[in-house]
Design a protein around this motif. Structure first.
Motif, PDB file in Angstrom:
ATOM      1  N   HIS A   1     -16.723  11.393  -5.160  1.00 35.54           N
ATOM      2  CA  HIS A   1     -17.758  12.207  -5.812  1.00 35.54           C
ATOM      3  C   HIS A   1     -17.271  13.657  -5.837  1.00 35.54           C
ATOM      4  CE1 HIS A   1     -21.603  14.244  -6.452  1.00 35.54           C
ATOM      5  NE2 HIS A   1     -21.978  13.110  -7.018  1.00 35.54           N
ATOM      6  N   PRO A   2     -17.549  14.400  -6.887  1.00 37.80           N
ATOM      7  CA  PRO A   2     -17.062  15.785  -6.975  1.00 37.80           C
ATOM      8  C   PRO A   2     -17.486  16.679  -5.804  1.00 37.80           C
ATOM      9  CG  PRO A   2     -17.932  15.087  -9.090  1.00 37.80           C
ATOM     10  CD  PRO A   2     -18.245  13.996  -8.110  1.00 37.80           C
ATOM     11  N   THR A   3     -18.594  16.363  -5.146  1.00 38.68           N
ATOM     12  CA  THR A   3     -19.037  17.197  -4.014  1.00 38.68           C
ATOM     13  C   THR A   3     -18.491  16.714  -2.671  1.00 38.68           C
ATOM     14  OG1 THR A   3     -21.059  15.888  -3.767  1.00 38.68           O
ATOM     15  CG2 THR A   3     -21.169  17.854  -5.190  1.00 38.68           C
ATOM     16  N   ASP A   4     -17.706  15.626  -2.687  1.00 34.33           N
ATOM     17  CA  ASP A   4     -17.102  15.115  -1.452  1.00 34.33           C
ATOM     18  C   ASP A   4     -16.050  16.124  -0.975  1.00 34.33           C
ATOM     19  OD1 ASP A   4     -15.990  11.831  -0.467  1.00 34.33           O
ATOM     20  OD2 ASP A   4     -15.604  13.737   0.516  1.00 34.33           O
ATOM     21  N   PRO A   5     -16.117  16.563   0.304  1.00 33.25           N
ATOM     22  CA  PRO A   5     -15.144  17.546   0.788  1.00 33.25           C
ATOM     23  C   PRO A   5     -13.706  17.043   0.730  1.00 33.25           C
ATOM     24  CG  PRO A   5     -16.630  16.851   2.565  1.00 33.25           C
ATOM     25  CD  PRO A   5     -17.106  16.225   1.313  1.00 33.25           C
ATOM     26  N   ARG A   6     -13.498  15.734   0.768  1.00 30.73           N
ATOM     27  CA  ARG A   6     -12.136  15.208   0.680  1.00 30.73           C
ATOM     28  C   ARG A   6     -11.524  15.489  -0.689  1.00 30.73           C
ATOM     29  NH1 ARG A   6     -13.115   9.205   2.017  1.00 30.73           N
ATOM     30  NH2 ARG A   6     -14.885   9.747   0.698  1.00 30.73           N
ATOM     31  N   CYS A   7     -12.356  15.536  -1.724  1.00 29.09           N
ATOM     32  CA  CYS A   7     -11.882  15.861  -3.073  1.00 29.09           C
ATOM     33  C   CYS A   7     -11.323  17.287  -3.102  1.00 29.09           C
ATOM     34  CB  CYS A   7     -13.037  15.708  -4.063  1.00 29.09           C
ATOM     35  SG  CYS A   7     -12.584  16.007  -5.770  1.00 29.09           S
ATOM     36  N   TYR A   8     -12.056  18.204  -2.502  1.00 32.04           N
ATOM     37  CA  TYR A   8     -11.614  19.601  -2.455  1.00 32.04           C
ATOM     38  C   TYR A   8     -10.375  19.747  -1.587  1.00 32.04           C
ATOM     39  CZ  TYR A   8     -11.887  24.658  -1.899  1.00 32.04           C
ATOM     40  OH  TYR A   8     -11.599  25.994  -1.876  1.00 32.04           O
ATOM     41  N   ALA A   9     -10.323  19.016  -0.451  1.00 31.25           N
ATOM     42  CA  ALA A   9      -9.153  19.098   0.433  1.00 31.25           C
ATOM     43  C   ALA A   9      -7.899  18.627  -0.293  1.00 31.25           C
ATOM     44  CB  ALA A   9      -9.392  18.276   1.693  1.00 31.25           C
ATOM     45  N   ALA A  10      -7.998  17.528  -1.042  1.00 30.63           N
ATOM     46  CA  ALA A  10      -6.845  17.026  -1.791  1.00 30.63           C
ATOM     47  C   ALA A  10      -6.415  18.020  -2.865  1.00 30.63           C
ATOM     48  CB  ALA A  10      -7.181  15.676  -2.418  1.00 30.63           C
ATOM     49  N   THR A  11      -7.389  18.647  -3.500  1.00 26.72           N
ATOM     50  CA  THR A  11      -7.088  19.638  -4.536  1.00 26.72           C
ATOM     51  C   THR A  11      -6.382  20.854  -3.922  1.00 26.72           C
ATOM     52  OG1 THR A  11      -9.024  18.888  -5.759  1.00 26.72           O
ATOM     53  CG2 THR A  11      -8.070  20.995  -6.417  1.00 26.72           C
ATOM     54  N   LEU A  12      -6.878  21.303  -2.780  1.00 28.22           N
ATOM     55  CA  LEU A  12      -6.230  22.430  -2.094  1.00 28.22           C
ATOM     56  C   LEU A  12      -4.802  22.082  -1.693  1.00 28.22           C
ATOM     57  CD1 LEU A  12      -8.950  23.919   0.271  1.00 28.22           C
ATOM     58  CD2 LEU A  12      -7.667  25.124  -1.481  1.00 28.22           C
ATOM     59  N   GLU A  13      -4.627  20.871  -1.169  1.00 21.82           N
ATOM     60  CA  GLU A  13      -3.292  20.447  -0.760  1.00 21.82           C
ATOM     61  C   GLU A  13      -2.351  20.423  -1.959  1.00 21.82           C
ATOM     62  OE1 GLU A  13      -1.293  16.923   1.854  1.00 21.82           O
ATOM     63  OE2 GLU A  13      -2.836  16.357   0.410  1.00 21.82           O
TER      64      GLU A  13
ATOM     65  N   TRP B   1      -7.541  12.508   3.517  1.00 24.23           N
ATOM     66  CA  TRP B   1      -8.047  12.444   2.151  1.00 24.23           C
ATOM     67  C   TRP B   1      -6.998  11.759   1.295  1.00 24.23           C
ATOM     68  CZ3 TRP B   1      -7.258  16.820   5.011  1.00 24.23           C
ATOM     69  CH2 TRP B   1      -6.081  17.508   4.763  1.00 24.23           C
ATOM     70  N   PRO B   2      -7.405  11.185   0.169  1.00 25.24           N
ATOM     71  CA  PRO B   2      -6.425  10.526  -0.708  1.00 25.24           C
ATOM     72  C   PRO B   2      -5.590  11.567  -1.450  1.00 25.24           C
ATOM     73  CG  PRO B   2      -8.622  10.423  -1.669  1.00 25.24           C
ATOM     74  CD  PRO B   2      -8.775  11.029  -0.305  1.00 25.24           C
ATOM     75  N   PRO B   3      -4.414  11.179  -1.870  1.00 24.16           N
ATOM     76  CA  PRO B   3      -3.583  12.121  -2.633  1.00 24.16           C
ATOM     77  C   PRO B   3      -4.270  12.548  -3.928  1.00 24.16           C
ATOM     78  CG  PRO B   3      -2.302  10.207  -1.948  1.00 24.16           C
ATOM     79  CD  PRO B   3      -3.727   9.912  -1.628  1.00 24.16           C
ATOM     80  N   TYR B   4      -4.058  13.792  -4.288  1.00 27.54           N
ATOM     81  CA  TYR B   4      -4.633  14.343  -5.518  1.00 27.54           C
ATOM     82  C   TYR B   4      -4.162  13.532  -6.720  1.00 27.54           C
ATOM     83  CZ  TYR B   4      -5.526  17.702  -9.260  1.00 27.54           C
ATOM     84  OH  TYR B   4      -5.956  18.310 -10.411  1.00 27.54           O
ATOM     85  N   GLY B   5      -5.105  13.143  -7.585  1.00 24.80           N
ATOM     86  CA  GLY B   5      -4.782  12.410  -8.806  1.00 24.80           C
ATOM     87  C   GLY B   5      -4.680  10.907  -8.622  1.00 24.80           C
ATOM     88  N   SER B   6      -4.738  10.408  -7.388  1.00 23.19           N
ATOM     89  CA  SER B   6      -4.646   8.965  -7.156  1.00 23.19           C
ATOM     90  C   SER B   6      -5.960   8.296  -7.563  1.00 23.19           C
ATOM     91  CB  SER B   6      -4.349   8.683  -5.686  1.00 23.19           C
ATOM     92  OG  SER B   6      -5.467   9.060  -4.883  1.00 23.19           O
ATOM     93  N   ALA B   7      -5.933   6.945  -7.626  1.00 25.70           N
ATOM     94  CA  ALA B   7      -7.141   6.200  -7.985  1.00 25.70           C
ATOM     95  C   ALA B   7      -8.247   6.450  -6.964  1.00 25.70           C
ATOM     96  CB  ALA B   7      -6.815   4.712  -8.074  1.00 25.70           C
ATOM     97  N   ALA B   8      -7.882   6.509  -5.681  1.00 22.24           N
ATOM     98  CA  ALA B   8      -8.881   6.765  -4.630  1.00 22.24           C
ATOM     99  C   ALA B   8      -9.484   8.159  -4.801  1.00 22.24           C
ATOM    100  CB  ALA B   8      -8.251   6.619  -3.256  1.00 22.24           C
ATOM    101  N   TRP B   9      -8.656   9.138  -5.164  1.00 19.71           N
ATOM    102  CA  TRP B   9      -9.157  10.501  -5.373  1.00 19.71           C
ATOM    103  C   TRP B   9     -10.119  10.551  -6.560  1.00 19.71           C
ATOM    104  CZ3 TRP B   9      -8.609  14.082  -9.375  1.00 19.71           C
ATOM    105  CH2 TRP B   9      -9.048  15.371  -9.081  1.00 19.71           C
ATOM    106  N   LEU B  10      -9.776   9.818  -7.633  1.00 19.04           N
ATOM    107  CA  LEU B  10     -10.623   9.795  -8.826  1.00 19.04           C
ATOM    108  C   LEU B  10     -11.984   9.164  -8.552  1.00 19.04           C
ATOM    109  CD1 LEU B  10      -7.933   8.840 -11.476  1.00 19.04           C
ATOM    110  CD2 LEU B  10      -9.101  11.042 -11.256  1.00 19.04           C
ATOM    111  N   GLN B  11     -12.080   8.278  -7.561  1.00 13.96           N
ATOM    112  CA  GLN B  11     -13.342   7.618  -7.233  1.00 13.96           C
ATOM    113  C   GLN B  11     -14.242   8.464  -6.338  1.00 13.96           C
ATOM    114  OE1 GLN B  11     -12.060   3.893  -5.603  1.00 13.96           O
ATOM    115  NE2 GLN B  11     -11.574   3.024  -7.608  1.00 13.96           N
TER     116      GLN B  11
END
Length: 129
Positions: free
Chosen positions: A30-42, A18-28
């Motif tokens: 979708h909120p329901t994408d599991p990678r978004c949650y994984a980055a947030t947890l990390e 998953w992209p790093p939390y707060g990065s441009a890739a993370w911001l792109q």
């Protein structure tokens, strides 16, 4: 314990990168994408670790937080995915199977014959149920 919990949650999401939390890739994402949650947890786990030990370098942090937990969590998630579902078990039980052969094993006590109290099979004997 908190880091293992976070790793288990990430493994349950089924994502491996998953992209790093707060990065441009993370911001792109979708909120329901599991990678978004994984980055947030990390990121949350990283913050917790840095609060616990401010002198921890990134490399030390990564080794301390994740260690073998990521590999173990992935192995557990893969093993869980191989468990048969209720429907698969029910379908397997519904199939006709060949009759079971009941036979006594040499060196073991005689085998009681189901439905026939007091009757036993001795080594060398067998019946199909």
């Amino acid at each position: 314990m908190a880091s293992l919990r976070a790793e288990t949650q990430i493994a349950a999401l089924g994502v491996t990168n998953w992209p790093p939390y707060g990065s441009a890739a993370w911001l792109q994402l979708h909120p329901t994408d599991p990678r978004c949650y994984a980055a947030t947890l990390e990121a949350a786990e990283r913050y917790r670790q840095l609060q616990a030990d401010p002198g921890l370098s990134d490399a030390d942090w990564y080794a301390a937080v994740y260690g073998d937990a990521r590999r173990l969590a992935s192995a557990l998630a893969a093993a869980t995915a191989r468990v048969r579902s209720f429907q698969e078990i029910r379908d397997a039980r519904a199939k006709n199977h060949p009759p079971h052969v009941l036979k006594a094993t040499p060196g073991w006590p005689p085998v009681a014959i189901p439905g026939k109290p007091g009757q036993y099979l001795h080594p060398g004997q067998e019946i199909r149920s």
